[in-house]
Design an enzyme around this catalytic site. Structure first.
Site, PDB file in Angstrom:
ATOM      1  N   CYS A 108     -38.304  12.395 -39.229  1.00  0.00           N
ATOM      2  CA  CYS A 108     -38.391  11.231 -40.253  1.00  0.00           C
ATOM      3  C   CYS A 108     -37.947  10.065 -39.517  1.00  0.00           C
ATOM      4  O   CYS A 108     -38.159   8.646 -39.813  1.00  0.00           O
ATOM      5  CB  CYS A 108     -37.631  11.513 -41.376  1.00  0.00           C
ATOM      6  SG  CYS A 108     -35.955  11.607 -41.210  1.00  0.00           S
TER       7      CYS A 108
ATOM      8  N   ASN B 150     -34.607  23.108 -27.968  1.00  0.00           N
ATOM      9  CA  ASN B 150     -33.513  22.404 -28.712  1.00  0.00           C
ATOM     10  C   ASN B 150     -33.501  22.581 -30.042  1.00  0.00           C
ATOM     11  O   ASN B 150     -32.452  22.364 -30.771  1.00  0.00           O
ATOM     12  CB  ASN B 150     -33.698  21.098 -28.136  1.00  0.00           C
ATOM     13  CG  ASN B 150     -34.996  20.408 -28.189  1.00  0.00           C
ATOM     14  OD1 ASN B 150     -36.042  20.975 -27.787  1.00  0.00           O
ATOM     15  ND2 ASN B 150     -35.328  19.530 -29.191  1.00  0.00           N
TER      16      ASN B 150
ATOM     17  N   HIS C  95     -24.072  15.401 -21.508  1.00  0.00           N
ATOM     18  CA  HIS C  95     -23.553  15.347 -22.829  1.00  0.00           C
ATOM     19  C   HIS C  95     -23.859  16.434 -23.452  1.00  0.00           C
ATOM     20  O   HIS C  95     -23.270  16.617 -24.730  1.00  0.00           O
ATOM     21  CB  HIS C  95     -24.251  14.189 -23.338  1.00  0.00           C
ATOM     22  CG  HIS C  95     -25.525  13.890 -24.027  1.00  0.00           C
ATOM     23  ND1 HIS C  95     -25.730  13.940 -25.330  1.00  0.00           N
ATOM     24  CD2 HIS C  95     -26.732  13.685 -23.442  1.00  0.00           C
ATOM     25  CE1 HIS C  95     -27.056  13.841 -25.513  1.00  0.00           C
ATOM     26  NE2 HIS C  95     -27.439  13.774 -24.463  1.00  0.00           N
TER      27      HIS C  95
ATOM     28  N   GLN D  41     -30.851  22.141 -22.663  1.00  0.00           N
ATOM     29  CA  GLN D  41     -29.963  22.651 -23.775  1.00  0.00           C
ATOM     30  C   GLN D  41     -29.331  23.926 -23.427  1.00  0.00           C
ATOM     31  O   GLN D  41     -28.561  24.668 -24.081  1.00  0.00           O
ATOM     32  CB  GLN D  41     -31.089  23.283 -24.915  1.00  0.00           C
ATOM     33  CG  GLN D  41     -31.365  22.293 -26.080  1.00  0.00           C
ATOM     34  CD  GLN D  41     -30.446  21.459 -26.641  1.00  0.00           C
ATOM     35  OE1 GLN D  41     -29.532  22.438 -27.153  1.00  0.00           O
ATOM     36  NE2 GLN D  41     -30.538  20.291 -27.146  1.00  0.00           N
TER      37      GLN D  41
ATOM     38  N   THR E 150     -33.971  12.828 -20.456  1.00  0.00           N
ATOM     39  CA  THR E 150     -35.044  12.182 -20.533  1.00  0.00           C
ATOM     40  C   THR E 150     -35.871  11.887 -19.336  1.00  0.00           C
ATOM     41  O   THR E 150     -36.793  12.227 -19.024  1.00  0.00           O
ATOM     42  CB  THR E 150     -35.040  11.056 -21.750  1.00  0.00           C
ATOM     43  OG1 THR E 150     -34.671  11.552 -22.850  1.00  0.00           O
ATOM     44  CG2 THR E 150     -36.510  10.112 -22.104  1.00  0.00           C
TER      45      THR E 150
END
Ligand code: PLP
Length: 393
Positions: A324, A150, A200, A178, A71
């Site tokens: 969501c 991704n 990560h 990715q 990010t």
């Protein structure tokens, strides 16, 4: 049985990575910016890790800048280039399927007066170099196209896009977050000026990433406050994280061919069985040219979240395309960009395999998936109407 099929979200720390990091989480704790012996030791280790990472992507050590992850790297690359224009408001080209880290930075830059063109993808999930070429303007300052998506795993033609950018004298950034463990990268050969990575996603620790910045590129800082990273990115050096990232990338690249073959074989077995054994299903994104560990499948007439929760109860971790978690039940922008009909877009699930995934785990997942889908469809008015089994009440 516990099955983790959400490796695009994050991966498990490799034991060798933890082992490499351990001394810097315990006994060797000097601040790498300190000039005393404690600091000199960690500074040396960080320099070694920087050189390792650089070599693995065909860069030089002084072109690697450590950040907190993907990010931050995406934000820095885009805002850094934009603000290095010193008051001029240029034009940026990107795609409509970038990660929110990149897209949100673009929206923010639009708010600051920059203009952004978002290239559309085709039904297979790709942009073409010609499309990007067609969007170039006199005032274009940056092209940013992700290496691999991704959500649907499609791999974009970044070497071709890099070539066009170079010919036109425009900077080229790619979000490779990715892709690092699956696709060989050589920033020089692929004409990449800026590249984001995050440990990560390749069995390294969370909270550490890097931005490759080609030597000579002018980029304003995003995080200021210290002289770390050659005064370009402030903040105490994350020695253990950096050592872990270098080790993880080394392992990922050394085992890439073997891992890709094994994982893509299992992934294909999974896709074939699901498409054959579960009716009304579609693979989202091209079957070719996609990340070896990614399968994204739409289950018509049901909500992805319902499938996710049902699988979760059976101990299986997957991801649904919709946002969501952000409070919206809009289907994912990537699935919608494929021009997927809305009822299919709502029912998309991303299954992402890891190095440890086994055939037994996939067999168990398929069994639970079939049960869940059948149960959920039995409750779905939309399914019952479409399949002639019932009516809306
Ligand atoms: N870019 C892509 C393509 C991603 O998949 C992710 C994470 O999901 C990010 C950026 C953000 O990376 P990080 O989690 O390291 O901030």
């Amino acid at each position: 049985m516990k099955v983790y099929l959400d490796n695009a979200a994050t991966t498990k720390l490799a034991p060798q990575v933890l082992e490499a990091m351990m001394p810097y989480l315990t006994d060797i704790y000097g601040n790498a910016s300190s000039i005393h012996a404690f600091g000199r030791v960690t500074a040396g280790v960080v320099a070694e890790a920087r050189a390792t990472i650089a070599k693995l992507i065909g860069a030089d050590a002084d072109e690697i800048y450590f950040t907190s992850g993907g990010t931050e790297s995406d934000n820095w690359a885009t805002k850094g280039v934009a603000f290095a224009q010193k008051g001029k408001k240029g034009h940026i080209i990107t795609t409509e399927i970038e990660h929110p880290a990149l897209l949100q930075a673009m929206h923010w830059l639009e708010g600051q007066g920059f203009s952004v063109s978002y290239a559309k993808i085709n039904k297979e999930g790709f942009v073409t170099a010609e499309q990007i070429n067609g969007l170039i303007r006199e005032d274009t300052i940056l092209i940013s196209v992700m290496l691999a998506n991704n959500e649907i795993g499609t791999i974009q033609p970044i070497a071709e896009i890099g070539k066009i950018a170079k010919e036109e004298g425009i900077l080229f950034h790619t979000d490779a977050v990715q892709a690092m463990s699956s696709i060989p990268i050589n920033v020089k050969e692929q004409n990449i000026d800026l590249l984001s990575m995050s440990a990560h996603k390749f069995n390294g620790p969370k909270g550490i990433g890097a931005l490759y910045i080609k030597r000579g590129i002018k980029l304003d800082s995003l995080v200021i406050g210290g002289h770390q990273e050659r005064s370009k990115r402030g903040g105490t050096t994350n020695t253990a994280g950096i050592v872990g990232m270098a080790k993880a990338l080394e392992l990922a690249i050394a085992n890439m061919e073997e891992n890709n073959a094994k994982i893509s074989g299992l992934r294909d077995y999974f896709i074939d069985r699901v498409l054959k054994e579960v009716p009304y299903t579609t693979l989202n994104g091209s079957r070719e040219n996609r990340l070896p560990f990614n399968a994204n499948i739409s289950f018509d007439y049901i909500e992805g979240e319902s499938i996710l929760m049902s699988l979760d109860l059976a101990g299986i971790a997957v991801s649904s395309g919709s946002a969501c978690s952000s409070g919206s039940l809009e289907p994912s922008h990537v699935i919608l960009a494929l021009q997927t009909p809305i009822e299919q877009a709502h029912g998309s699930i991303r299954f992402t395999l890891g190095h440890d995934t086994t055939k037994e785990e996939l067999d168990y997942t398929i069994e639970k998936l079939k049960e869940s889908v059948e149960k959920l469809r039995a409750w779905s008015p939309l399914f019952n109407v479409k399949s002639g089994k019932g009516y809306y009440v």
